[in-house]
Design a protein around this motif. Structure first.
Motif, PDB file in Angstrom:
ATOM      1  N   LEU A 163     -55.639 -27.587 -46.684  1.00  0.00           N
ATOM      2  CA  LEU A 163     -54.240 -27.178 -46.559  1.00  0.00           C
ATOM      3  C   LEU A 163     -54.091 -26.098 -45.498  1.00  0.00           C
ATOM      4  CD1 LEU A 163     -53.322 -27.024 -50.355  1.00  0.00           C
ATOM      5  CD2 LEU A 163     -52.892 -28.891 -48.754  1.00  0.00           C
ATOM      6  N   ASN A 164     -55.058 -25.179 -45.460  1.00  0.00           N
ATOM      7  CA  ASN A 164     -54.997 -24.134 -44.445  1.00  0.00           C
ATOM      8  C   ASN A 164     -55.177 -24.714 -43.049  1.00  0.00           C
ATOM      9  OD1 ASN A 164     -54.591 -22.050 -46.334  1.00  0.00           O
ATOM     10  ND2 ASN A 164     -56.781 -21.948 -46.761  1.00  0.00           N
ATOM     11  N   CYS A 165     -55.992 -25.758 -42.937  1.00  0.00           N
ATOM     12  CA  CYS A 165     -56.149 -26.425 -41.635  1.00  0.00           C
ATOM     13  C   CYS A 165     -54.854 -27.109 -41.200  1.00  0.00           C
ATOM     14  CB  CYS A 165     -57.270 -27.455 -41.712  1.00  0.00           C
ATOM     15  SG  CYS A 165     -58.943 -26.748 -41.867  1.00  0.00           S
ATOM     16  N   LEU A 166     -54.059 -27.545 -42.184  1.00  0.00           N
ATOM     17  CA  LEU A 166     -52.800 -28.224 -41.881  1.00  0.00           C
ATOM     18  C   LEU A 166     -51.632 -27.265 -41.689  1.00  0.00           C
ATOM     19  CD1 LEU A 166     -53.038 -31.126 -44.487  1.00  0.00           C
ATOM     20  CD2 LEU A 166     -53.019 -31.411 -42.004  1.00  0.00           C
ATOM     21  N   SER A 167     -51.804 -26.009 -42.076  1.00  0.00           N
ATOM     22  CA  SER A 167     -50.652 -25.104 -42.176  1.00  0.00           C
ATOM     23  C   SER A 167     -50.007 -24.794 -40.832  1.00  0.00           C
ATOM     24  CB  SER A 167     -51.068 -23.794 -42.861  1.00  0.00           C
ATOM     25  OG  SER A 167     -52.051 -23.119 -42.093  1.00  0.00           O
ATOM     26  N   THR A 168     -50.749 -24.940 -39.723  1.00  0.00           N
ATOM     27  CA  THR A 168     -50.130 -24.655 -38.421  1.00  0.00           C
ATOM     28  C   THR A 168     -49.122 -25.730 -38.026  1.00  0.00           C
ATOM     29  OG1 THR A 168     -51.997 -25.743 -37.328  1.00  0.00           O
ATOM     30  CG2 THR A 168     -52.111 -23.335 -37.586  1.00  0.00           C
ATOM     31  N   ASP A 169     -49.296 -26.957 -38.562  1.00  0.00           N
ATOM     32  CA  ASP A 169     -48.336 -28.024 -38.247  1.00  0.00           C
ATOM     33  C   ASP A 169     -48.388 -29.105 -39.331  1.00  0.00           C
ATOM     34  OD1 ASP A 169     -46.482 -29.667 -37.078  1.00  0.00           O
ATOM     35  OD2 ASP A 169     -47.824 -30.407 -35.491  1.00  0.00           O
ATOM     36  N   PRO A 170     -47.871 -28.799 -40.522  1.00  0.00           N
ATOM     37  CA  PRO A 170     -47.917 -29.794 -41.602  1.00  0.00           C
ATOM     38  C   PRO A 170     -47.061 -31.022 -41.326  1.00  0.00           C
ATOM     39  CG  PRO A 170     -46.613 -27.886 -42.261  1.00  0.00           C
ATOM     40  CD  PRO A 170     -47.277 -27.530 -40.971  1.00  0.00           C
ATOM     41  N   SER A 171     -46.180 -30.942 -40.332  1.00  0.00           N
ATOM     42  CA  SER A 171     -45.299 -32.086 -40.046  1.00  0.00           C
ATOM     43  C   SER A 171     -46.073 -33.313 -39.597  1.00  0.00           C
ATOM     44  CB  SER A 171     -44.265 -31.709 -38.986  1.00  0.00           C
ATOM     45  OG  SER A 171     -44.904 -31.460 -37.741  1.00  0.00           O
ATOM     46  N   LEU A 200     -41.002 -29.533 -49.278  1.00  0.00           N
ATOM     47  CA  LEU A 200     -42.237 -29.854 -48.562  1.00  0.00           C
ATOM     48  C   LEU A 200     -42.571 -31.334 -48.697  1.00  0.00           C
ATOM     49  CD1 LEU A 200     -44.552 -28.722 -46.862  1.00  0.00           C
ATOM     50  CD2 LEU A 200     -45.829 -28.359 -48.989  1.00  0.00           C
ATOM     51  N   ALA A 201     -42.338 -31.913 -49.879  1.00  0.00           N
ATOM     52  CA  ALA A 201     -42.588 -33.342 -50.061  1.00  0.00           C
ATOM     53  C   ALA A 201     -41.720 -34.161 -49.111  1.00  0.00           C
ATOM     54  CB  ALA A 201     -42.323 -33.736 -51.511  1.00  0.00           C
ATOM     55  N   SER A 202     -40.479 -33.752 -48.960  1.00  0.00           N
ATOM     56  CA  SER A 202     -39.559 -34.477 -48.082  1.00  0.00           C
ATOM     57  C   SER A 202     -39.987 -34.383 -46.612  1.00  0.00           C
ATOM     58  CB  SER A 202     -38.145 -33.928 -48.254  1.00  0.00           C
ATOM     59  OG  SER A 202     -37.245 -34.538 -47.367  1.00  0.00           O
ATOM     60  N   SER A 203     -40.394 -33.198 -46.186  1.00  0.00           N
ATOM     61  CA  SER A 203     -40.705 -33.005 -44.762  1.00  0.00           C
ATOM     62  C   SER A 203     -42.051 -33.594 -44.367  1.00  0.00           C
ATOM     63  CB  SER A 203     -40.670 -31.516 -44.414  1.00  0.00           C
ATOM     64  OG  SER A 203     -41.695 -30.810 -45.090  1.00  0.00           O
ATOM     65  N   THR A 204     -42.998 -33.685 -45.312  1.00  0.00           N
ATOM     66  CA  THR A 204     -44.338 -34.194 -44.989  1.00  0.00           C
ATOM     67  C   THR A 204     -44.548 -35.634 -45.428  1.00  0.00           C
ATOM     68  OG1 THR A 204     -45.238 -33.373 -47.085  1.00  0.00           O
ATOM     69  CG2 THR A 204     -45.358 -31.893 -45.166  1.00  0.00           C
ATOM     70  N   LYS A 205     -43.634 -36.165 -46.244  1.00  0.00           N
ATOM     71  CA  LYS A 205     -43.780 -37.507 -46.829  1.00  0.00           C
ATOM     72  C   LYS A 205     -45.010 -37.591 -47.740  1.00  0.00           C
ATOM     73  CE  LYS A 205     -40.278 -38.547 -44.281  1.00  0.00           C
ATOM     74  NZ  LYS A 205     -38.932 -38.389 -44.885  1.00  0.00           N
ATOM     75  N   ALA A 206     -45.432 -36.444 -48.261  1.00  0.00           N
ATOM     76  CA  ALA A 206     -46.576 -36.382 -49.168  1.00  0.00           C
ATOM     77  C   ALA A 206     -46.109 -35.984 -50.558  1.00  0.00           C
ATOM     78  CB  ALA A 206     -47.601 -35.366 -48.660  1.00  0.00           C
ATOM     79  N   VAL A 207     -46.876 -36.352 -51.576  1.00  0.00           N
ATOM     80  CA  VAL A 207     -46.655 -35.815 -52.918  1.00  0.00           C
ATOM     81  C   VAL A 207     -47.183 -34.384 -52.919  1.00  0.00           C
ATOM     82  CG1 VAL A 207     -47.355 -35.970 -55.337  1.00  0.00           C
ATOM     83  CG2 VAL A 207     -46.730 -38.045 -54.079  1.00  0.00           C
ATOM     84  N   VAL A 208     -46.409 -33.453 -53.458  1.00  0.00           N
ATOM     85  CA  VAL A 208     -46.777 -32.043 -53.464  1.00  0.00           C
ATOM     86  C   VAL A 208     -46.984 -31.577 -54.896  1.00  0.00           C
ATOM     87  CG1 VAL A 208     -46.003 -29.693 -52.932  1.00  0.00           C
ATOM     88  CG2 VAL A 208     -45.596 -31.546 -51.297  1.00  0.00           C
ATOM     89  N   VAL A 209     -48.122 -30.938 -55.136  1.00  0.00           N
ATOM     90  CA  VAL A 209     -48.433 -30.328 -56.426  1.00  0.00           C
ATOM     91  C   VAL A 209     -48.453 -28.824 -56.208  1.00  0.00           C
ATOM     92  CG1 VAL A 209     -50.153 -30.099 -58.252  1.00  0.00           C
ATOM     93  CG2 VAL A 209     -49.791 -32.331 -57.163  1.00  0.00           C
ATOM     94  N   LEU A 210     -47.364 -28.159 -56.575  1.00  0.00           N
ATOM     95  CA  LEU A 210     -47.289 -26.702 -56.442  1.00  0.00           C
ATOM     96  C   LEU A 210     -47.876 -26.090 -57.710  1.00  0.00           C
ATOM     97  CD1 LEU A 210     -46.498 -24.056 -55.158  1.00  0.00           C
ATOM     98  CD2 LEU A 210     -44.123 -24.463 -55.867  1.00  0.00           C
ATOM     99  N   LYS A 211     -49.095 -25.576 -57.591  1.00  0.00           N
ATOM    100  CA  LYS A 211     -49.833 -25.136 -58.765  1.00  0.00           C
ATOM    101  C   LYS A 211     -49.297 -23.812 -59.312  1.00  0.00           C
ATOM    102  CE  LYS A 211     -53.772 -25.544 -56.543  1.00  0.00           C
ATOM    103  NZ  LYS A 211     -55.169 -25.728 -56.115  1.00  0.00           N
ATOM    104  N   GLY A 212     -49.587 -23.570 -60.572  1.00  0.00           N
ATOM    105  CA  GLY A 212     -49.170 -22.350 -61.247  1.00  0.00           C
ATOM    106  C   GLY A 212     -49.067 -22.610 -62.733  1.00  0.00           C
ATOM    107  N   ALA A 213     -48.609 -21.608 -63.469  1.00  0.00           N
ATOM    108  CA  ALA A 213     -48.465 -21.768 -64.916  1.00  0.00           C
ATOM    109  C   ALA A 213     -47.467 -22.867 -65.256  1.00  0.00           C
ATOM    110  CB  ALA A 213     -48.025 -20.446 -65.540  1.00  0.00           C
TER     111      ALA A 213
END
Length: 517
Positions: A364-372, A412-425
């Motif tokens: 994810l950090n490798c993608l963070s400069t241009d996740p599009s 983020l799911a909409s802009s990347t066309k990926a399923v997003v799992v936003l972790k947390g409680a």
């Protein structure tokens, strides 16, 4: 289970009354009786001390009047308090106020602002029923309403909230100033978003969903596309495994993970994948790490990758391309590093991998400069960021992400066309097609290193078994937390580690599929 916003719930109420013809009085009667039933079953030992019922304006107060009538009918002493003038109640709420008055339960009018009668009753009561505000509250709580909430919270008595703890936003799960801290909340028809997002989940206490006769929104032509992931939803998602299946039937996962000093992340990914039922797992790591993993991972295969000082080198893509043959899914990221080789490899996967991919941590950090760039991927991706990684992917802040987790994940799911799992409680799963889910499993004992690596392996294994990305993410997140819940119940609420959770995954599958567990 479907999860609704206050606005959606209001519309469902209206459609049920106006289009189906089910009277509002019937809905209110069923709701109030449900509150009384849940309360009396939870605290039967407090019956002699009785119930203190605090009613605010509108239908939430009306539900409180019905609860008061049923508790009185079942022999509970009831003290009833109004925070607005009796003449303010209209419609169904007004009719139910008149009913309790005819039965001799004369409410105490606190609308003048003197709450000393309520304070006195709380010193001697057994249970408090909070019927002040409902799920539609959007304004800050002030004045006598805030004071009443403070008195309830400081009383030391168990609290049952009607529909939602008063003062809690049904949309965001955040207090609007003062908010009731409930032991149980009896909500009507469907859980609301504010019940399941923190801090709302904690303020809600145990959530009881009471069926009052409102049909499935889809029967009313409403497109609710939000889920709350509970045991029943997880069971619905689990696919049967064929009795004659073999290791080839259940998919081969390629995991690209690890770097010098971070072999544990790759190991935990593999343990999660094996515990989630993958038929085969191959872990590809930089050559020095592969030598370590070959000893630690008995059941998984390992492959060396070209390396540069212990991290994957820019030539690793050539080896990974060969390893993709006969695989069903890829998991990438845990412990991989963020050097030029790792960045090149992750971007190569985006452009060239035709298999489903789950990405975590360093990927994810490798993608963070241009996740599009993900929007042009030839394969489906699942991203599993924690709030810090999410903030980097969205060029935002952790505070902004946490302020509206569902919207952030959906964006983020909409802009990347990926399923997003936003972790947390309160992990949120969002699909690019607009579906979202909030997880209901897990506990604070999971707040230790490596838990996300195990989750990556679980989701990767489900992708390899043929689950669609959104379903794989939802089921993976729930089972991960469910295994931790079983572990916490058996071993203790904290002190267990990520590898313990991976090893308890078979127990979770057994419980969810009706085995002995």
């Amino acid at each position: 289970m479907l999860l609704v916003t206050p606005e959606e719930m209001q519309r469902l109420d209206s459609l049920t009354i106006e289009e189906l013809g089910l009277p509002g009085m019937v809905l209110m009667e069923t709701a109030g009786r449900g509150v009384a039933r849940c309360l009396s079953e939870r605290w039967p030992e407090l019956k002699e001390r009785g119930a203190v019922i605090v009613c605010g304006p509108g239908n939430n107060g009306g539900d409180g009047f019905v609860a008061a009538r049923w508790l009185d009918h079942w022999g509970w002493p009831v003290r009833l308090f109004l925070l607005v003038e009796p003449g303010r109640y209209r419609g169904d709420a007004g009719a139910n106020l008149a009913l309790v008055q005819r039965l001799g339960m004369e409410p105490v009018d606190l609308s003048g602002g003197d709450l000393s009668p309520l304070a006195q009753a709380l010193r001697h009561g057994g249970v408090v029923v909070d019927a002040i505000f409902g799920t539609g509250l959007s304004r800050h709580v002030e004045g006598r309403f805030a004071e009443a909430i403070r008195l309830i919270n400081s009383s030391g008595l168990p609290v049952a909230a009607v529909d939602i703890p008063s003062g809690l936003s049904g949309l965001s799960g955040r207090p609007l100033g003062e908010a009731v801290r409930a032991d149980i909340t009896v909500t009507m028809a469907y859980p609301k978003v504010g019940h399941v997002l923190y801090p709302g989940r904690e303020l809600t206490g145990r959530l009881e969903v009471w069926d009052i006769g409102i049909p499935d929104p889809r029967r009313l032509g409403e497109g609710v596309r939000r889920l709350f992931l509970d045991d029943a939803e997880a069971r619905r998602l689990i696919r049967p495994r064929p009795a004659a299946g073999h290791k080839g039937t259940f998919g081969h996962l390629l995991a690209v993970a690890g770097s010098r000093g971070k072999s544990g992340a790759a190991e935990l990914l593999a343990l999660g994948a094996l515990g989630a039922g993958a038929g085969l797992v191959t872990v590809a790591s930089p050559a020095p790490v592969q030598e370590v993993l070959a000893v630690k991972l008995t059941e998984a295969m390992t492959e060396p990758l070209p390396h540069d000082k212990g991290e994957v080198s820019p030539t690793s893509a050539e080896v990974v391309e060969r390893l993709l043959a006969r695989k069903k899914a890829v998991a990438v990221g845990p412990g991989l590093g963020t050097g030029p080789g790792a960045t090149d490899l992750v971007r190569w996967l985006v452009s060239n991998c035709a298999l489903p991919v789950v990405a975590d941590a360093d990927a994810l950090n490798c993608l963070s400069t241009d996740p599009s760039i993900l929007s042009a991927s030839v394969s489906p991706w699942v991203l599993t960021p924690h709030p810090g990684e999410m903030a980097r992917l969205m060029d935002s802040t952790v505070d902004a992400i946490q302020a509206d987790r569902i919207s952030a994940a959906a964006s983020l799911a909409s802009s990347t066309k990926a399923v997003v799992v936003l972790k947390g409680a309160d992990t949120v799963i969002a699909s690019p097609d607009g579906r979202t889910a909030v997880n209901g499993s897990g506990n604070s004992g999971m707040g230790s290193g490596g838990m996300g690596d195990v989750l990556t392996g679980i989701i990767g294994a489900l992708l390899a078994q043929g689950y669609p990305p959104f379903e794989a993410a939802c089921l993976g997140v729930f089972v991960h937390g469910h295994a931790a819940d079983l572990l916490a119940a058996a071993k203790g609420p904290w002190g267990y580690v990520a590898s313990d959770v991976a090893r308890w995954l078979p127990r979770s599958w057994a419980v969810l599929t009706g085995g002995s567990g």
